[in-house]
Structure formats: structure tokens, C-alpha cells
Design an enzyme around this catalytic site. Structure first.
Site, short mmCIF file in Angstrom:
data_model
loop_
_atom_site.label_atom_id
_atom_site.label_comp_id
_atom_site.label_asym_id
_atom_site.label_seq_id
_atom_site.Cartn_x
_atom_site.Cartn_y
_atom_site.Cartn_z
N GLY A 155 0.74 -1.35 0.02
CA GLY A 155 -0.10 -0.14 -0.16
C GLY A 155 0.72 1.47 0.01
O GLY A 155 0.20 2.43 0.13
N GLU B 260 4.99 -6.18 1.68
CA GLU B 260 4.62 -6.57 0.26
C GLU B 260 4.11 -5.40 -0.55
O GLU B 260 2.99 -5.05 -0.86
CB GLU B 260 3.29 -7.32 0.66
CG GLU B 260 3.61 -8.71 1.77
CD GLU B 260 2.10 -9.14 2.08
OE1 GLU B 260 2.18 -10.16 2.49
OE2 GLU B 260 1.18 -8.73 2.10
N PRO B 261 5.17 -4.85 -1.18
CA PRO B 261 4.83 -3.78 -1.84
C PRO B 261 4.51 -4.08 -3.41
O PRO B 261 5.18 -4.93 -3.81
CB PRO B 261 6.39 -2.94 -2.03
CG PRO B 261 7.21 -3.86 -1.82
CD PRO B 261 6.64 -4.90 -0.80
N GLY B 262 3.66 -3.42 -3.92
CA GLY B 262 3.34 -3.50 -5.31
C GLY B 262 3.59 -2.41 -6.15
O GLY B 262 4.56 -2.15 -6.70
N ARG B 263 2.47 -1.38 -6.01
CA ARG B 263 2.42 -0.28 -6.76
C ARG B 263 3.73 0.52 -6.55
O ARG B 263 4.16 1.45 -7.47
CB ARG B 263 1.18 0.49 -6.67
CG ARG B 263 1.03 1.37 -5.13
CD ARG B 263 -0.16 2.26 -5.32
NE ARG B 263 -1.30 1.04 -4.95
CZ ARG B 263 -2.43 1.11 -5.74
NH1 ARG B 263 -2.67 2.12 -6.61
NH2 ARG B 263 -3.27 0.43 -5.60
N ARG C 177 -8.63 0.52 -14.42
CA ARG C 177 -8.70 1.41 -13.33
C ARG C 177 -9.48 2.83 -13.19
O ARG C 177 -10.23 3.08 -12.28
CB ARG C 177 -7.39 1.96 -12.81
CG ARG C 177 -6.23 0.84 -12.43
CD ARG C 177 -5.00 1.20 -11.80
NE ARG C 177 -5.15 1.59 -10.58
CZ ARG C 177 -5.09 2.61 -9.88
NH1 ARG C 177 -4.83 3.69 -10.69
NH2 ARG C 177 -5.17 2.74 -8.71
N TYR D 138 -12.48 2.48 -10.49
CA TYR D 138 -12.30 3.10 -9.21
C TYR D 138 -12.16 4.67 -9.61
O TYR D 138 -12.16 5.38 -8.66
CB TYR D 138 -11.00 2.90 -8.83
CG TYR D 138 -10.31 1.57 -8.62
CD1 TYR D 138 -10.95 0.56 -7.94
CD2 TYR D 138 -9.14 0.94 -9.35
CE1 TYR D 138 -10.66 -0.56 -7.51
CE2 TYR D 138 -8.69 -0.32 -9.36
CZ TYR D 138 -9.33 -1.20 -8.43
OH TYR D 138 -9.14 -2.35 -8.10
N CYS E 292 -18.22 -1.23 -25.69
CA CYS E 292 -19.37 -0.88 -25.94
C CYS E 292 -20.03 -0.62 -24.39
O CYS E 292 -20.93 -1.43 -23.95
CB CYS E 292 -20.68 -1.83 -26.48
SG CYS E 292 -19.69 -2.22 -28.44
N GLU E 293 -19.41 0.17 -23.74
CA GLU E 293 -19.89 0.52 -22.47
C GLU E 293 -19.72 2.07 -22.04
O GLU E 293 -18.59 2.52 -22.67
CB GLU E 293 -19.16 -0.07 -21.41
CG GLU E 293 -19.40 -1.66 -21.43
CD GLU E 293 -19.68 -2.32 -20.05
OE1 GLU E 293 -19.96 -1.54 -19.03
OE2 GLU E 293 -19.41 -3.32 -19.93
#
Ligand code: LLP
Length: 440
Positions: free
Chosen positions: A239, A278-281, A317, A321, A364-365
Site C-alpha cells: 500500500g 509486500e509492496p506492489g504499486r 482502473r 475506481y 460498448c460501455e
């Protein structure tokens, strides 16, 4: 700092002009910078050096094998959440003693696979999972180590609701009060409960949120001390920040956040506890961009609309979000500098005429858009746009919706571009369905 810069008006990744990538690999295409990945890994390592934690890169953020291998070669461990991610991790060459296995719904097969592989630590989210782990490990004749994921009821006000995981209303972890009895060693035949795990959400903008949860963990460890339970590991999850807008300095805030967390954990360190993150981004988001080409520009009732060749199936994303990614033409004036400087200064001053534009995809959204009413400089049909900060939860969340193949991924180091995932073809889209056709 990442390695995406404009040079005489042309966007470069490291030393390579992105035009060459589109010419060779087509559009849309995800492009990653190897030096940025390495740089972010080492910034993070430095930020937490006072704890010497095991860094387990969160595979779900960016799961391409070559990127995992690059980070494993830097010394990274991996955080996996499924049998598929475990398979990727092992293929990337990480040793099982550097893999942590998280996830709320591990199946018996996934647990068996991980137990056989010798995964270092299981992050467990329910009593049922603990019992299942114990049973599978006993059958396999192995002993396994477990950290219990606590739900500390701590949430950061600025974490999006859909990715906030530390609050009491979420499905994640076990409420602290309920967790105590699960640390009791006598309950298990083959499981050693030796750790406490938290992951508060993604991203967590305020260091204070970590500190509040750490205080609760420390209380818990103090209470557990009175029992036979010996806590060896504290895993504070991921995070940590990345840069999505043009305003902040993520490296600065990462270093600051790391220092505050390290300081707060010093007491536990002195008691011999070891740490995991546990880094991701924070490693991958700013190491990747998405290049997409403008197919059509049209005038709506009251707006200019640019239709690009990437859709929500390629980058979800913004749709899912409401995430804000900086978007800019890859050719702009003849300015040189980091992408944040170029896109920021242009918005703030009168260097160029900006026009409010919707950037939408071909799906198509109605929700298939990357930006609405965004102030952007002029561009034409055929212009290539860069969508920045897409290295995390970009390709890893892509789908084949509308039967559109997923784009290729290219890893750049210096002036060299390497294809690390091929574009999916029409044949790829149907390969698993041929079994259903009579004549297959
Ligand atoms: N550890 C656990 C247990 C996690 O669930 C996650 C992310 C991480 C670590 C890594 O978090 P990071 O350092 O990357 O923030 N798709 C969303 C993010 C979902 C994150 C899920 N868990 C997005 O695009 O923002």
C-alpha cells in the site's frame, strides 16, 4: 524517480523514443522501464533498511514473468495470492523461502501446491483456512509456518473504498479479539503460528494509518507474550505510495513513510521480531506506461471526444475506481524534461492551447473512458497518447472483454526494447473453446 522523459518534444522511456516501440510492436502497448523497477526496489529497500525486512513484491500488481525475474534478481521475494501466481513466482526463479502466500479463499489444491513447494509463510484469513492448512500439511507430512492476518479496524480516509482492507466492514483478516485463541499452539498438528500480518489497503496515503495499526499489533504481541505463543514475524503488507498526478514526490513520501514505520517498529525489532513488507504499486506503478493511438476524433453534443485503441479491457482502473492517470500526447512541442514537469507546466501556463477532451475506448460501455473533460493539447487522428503510472494493476487486470486480445508488454533497458509478452491474436481468444465445436 522514473525514467520517462520528453526529449526535444518526443517521449522517451530510458533512452528509447517510444515511436520506435509503436512502430515495432503496434498499439496499444504496455511499456516498462527496467531501471525504474530497479530504482524503486532499491529506494524501498533503503527506506526500510532499519528493519532489514524481507521484501516480497506483490505479484498481483504486475505479474509478467520477466518483470518478476528482474525483481527476483535484485533480491526480492514475492507475495502471491493464487496457485497461478505461485506458478509464476516459481517460474521467475524465486526460492520458496522467499514466497508469502496471502488471499482470503485458498482452495485445497492451492494449499497442497504451496505446501509441496515449501512456501515460507502462509498469511491466513480465517479459522477454517487454518484447519484446512493443518490437515493438508499433516497429510503431506510437512510442517508449515503461518501468520494470522489481523483485521485491525484501521482504515485510511483517503484510500478508495473498493481497495480499503483494514476496516471492520471488509472481508479481510480476523478481528483482533477473535484471533487470540488461534495462536494457541496446541490446536494444530503441523502448523506453527509464528506471525502477524496486516494489509490496510491500497494505496495508504498517510503514514499515520500504518502507525495506528502497528500500535495495535504491539499490544497484541504483548498480550500473546503471556501465552506459549512465540511471534517471530510481523508483515505490514503493502500500500505504499506511487505517483499518479503531477504534484507529489512519491520517492520523498516513501522514504518518509518508511522512516516513520521503522521508528515505530524499533521496539519489536529489539525483541528479535523479523519483518516482511509486500509492496506492489510503489515499485511497479511508475515503471510502466500504456501507449494508445487515437483512432477518431469527433464532436459530441457539447464535447470533444477522442476514441483511442485501448479500452477498459486494457486499463480498468479509471472505469472501476474513477482512477486519474495523467494522459499526454507522446509528441508535444519541442520541450525536454520529466513527464511530470512537461504535463504540469503546460497545464499551469499559457505555453499552449489546451482543450477539454474526453478520452474514451472502443468498448460498448458508457464507463469505458480514461478521462472526461481533460485539458489537453491538440492532437490528430493517429497521434499516440501516453497514459502514465500504469505499471501496477494495468496489464494484470486486463481482460479480453468484447473479444479484444490483450496488448503486448515491452521492457526497455537503455536503448534496448524486449518483447516480454506477445499481443494476443484472434486465435488466442478462442483456443480454449475449440473443444466445444463438433469439428474441432
Ligand atoms: N499485500 C496484500 C495482501 C494485498 O492485498 C495487496 C494488494 C498488496 C500487498 C499490494 O498493495 P500495493 O502495494 O500494490 O498497494 N487493483 C487496485 C489495487 C488492489 C490491491 C489489492 N491488494 C488498484 O488498481 O488500485
Amino acid at each position: 524517480m522514473d525514467h520517462f522523459n520528453f526529449v526535444d518534444g518526443h517521449l522517451h522511456v530510458e533512452h528509447l523514443d517510444v515511436r520506435q516501440i509503436v512502430e515495432q510492436h503496434g498499439s496499444p502497448v504496455y511499456v516498462y522501464s527496467a531501471h525504474t523497477l530497479k530504482n524503486h526496489y532499491s529506494v524501498l529497500k533503503d527506506a526500510f533498511s532499519a528493519l532489514s525486512p524481507l521484501i516480497c513484491f506483490s505479484v498481483k500488481s504486475c505479474s509478467n514473468l520477466s518483470i518478476l525475474k528482474l525483481l527476483v534478481d535484485q533480491g526480492s521475494g514475492l507475495d502471491v495470492v493464487s496457485g497461478g501466481e505461485l506458478h509464476r513466482a516459481l517460474m521467475a526463479g524465486v526460492t520458496a523461502d522467499k514466497i508469502v502466500f496471502a488471499g482470503v479463499g485458498k482452495s485445497r489444491e492451492e494449499i497442497r501446491y504451496a505446501v509441496e513447494a515449501g512456501v515460507f509463510l502462509f498469511n491466513v484469513e480465517s479459522e477454517g483456512e487454518l484447519l484446512r492448512l493443518d490437515e493438508v500439511a499433516t497429510t503431506a507430512g510437512k510442517r508449515i509456518k503461518v501468520a494470522i492476518r489481523i483485521n485491525p479496524d484501521v482504515a485510511d480516509a483517503d484510500t478508495p473504498e473498493k481497495t480499503s482492507t483494514g476496516g471492520r466492514q471488509t472481508k479481510f483478516g480476523i478481528p483482533m479479539e477473535r484471533a487470540y485463541e488461534l495462536f494457541e499452539p496446541k490446536r494444530y498438528s503441523s502448523v506453527d503460528v509464528v506471525g502477524i500480518h496486516i494489509h490496510l489497503g491500497s494505496p495508504i496515503p498517510s503514514a499515520q494509518t500504518y502507525l495506528s495499526a502497528i500500535d495495535k499489533i504491539e499490544d497484541m504481541i504483548n498480550r500473546l507474550k503471556a501465552t506459549d505463543c512465540a511471534i517471530e514475524f510481523v508483515n505490514i503488507g503493502g500500500g505504499f505510495p506511487a505517483q499518479y498526478g503531477t504534484e507529489s514526490n512519491p520517492v520523498g513520501s516513501l522514504t518518509e513513510t518508511g522512516a516513520l514505520i521503522c521508528q515505530r517498529l524499533q521496539g519489536l525489532k529489539q525483541r528479535g521480531i523479523r519483518f516482511i513488507i509486500e509492496p506492489g504499486r510503489s515499485i511497479s506503478a511508475n515503471a510502466g506506461i500504456l501507449l494508445t493511438t487515437v483512432e477518431y476524433i469527433k464532436q459530441g453534443w457539447d464535447r470533444k471526444i477522442a476514441i483511442v485503441d485501448a479500452g477498459m479491457n486494457v486499463l480498468l482502473r479509471p472505469t472501476l475506481y474513477g482512477a486519474n492517470h495523467v494522459i499526454w500526447p507522446t509528441h508535444f512541442e519541442n520541450l525536454s524534461g520529466h513527464w511530470t514537469a512537461i504535463t504540469h507546466s503546460a497545464q499551469l501556463s499559457d505555453v499552449t492551447h489546451l482543450e477539454e477532451t474526453d478520452i474514451v475506448g472502443p468498448i460498448c460501455e458508457t464507463g469505458d473512458h480514461f478521462a472526461l473533460g481533460r485539458a489537453l493539447p491538440a492532437f490528430d487522428n493517429g497521434s499516440v497518447l501516453a497514459i502514465f503510472s500504469c505499471g501496477a494493476y494495468g496489464m494484470s487486470m486486463a481482460s479480453q472483454y468484447n473479444s479484444r486480445g490483450r496488448p503486448p508488454e515491452v521492457l526497455v533497458e537503455g536503448i534496448n526494447a524486449k518483447l516480454i509478452r506477445a499481443r494476443e491474436t484472434h486465435e488466442d481468444l478462442v483456443v480454449h473453446e475449440l473443444c466445444g465445436l463438433d469439428n474441432a
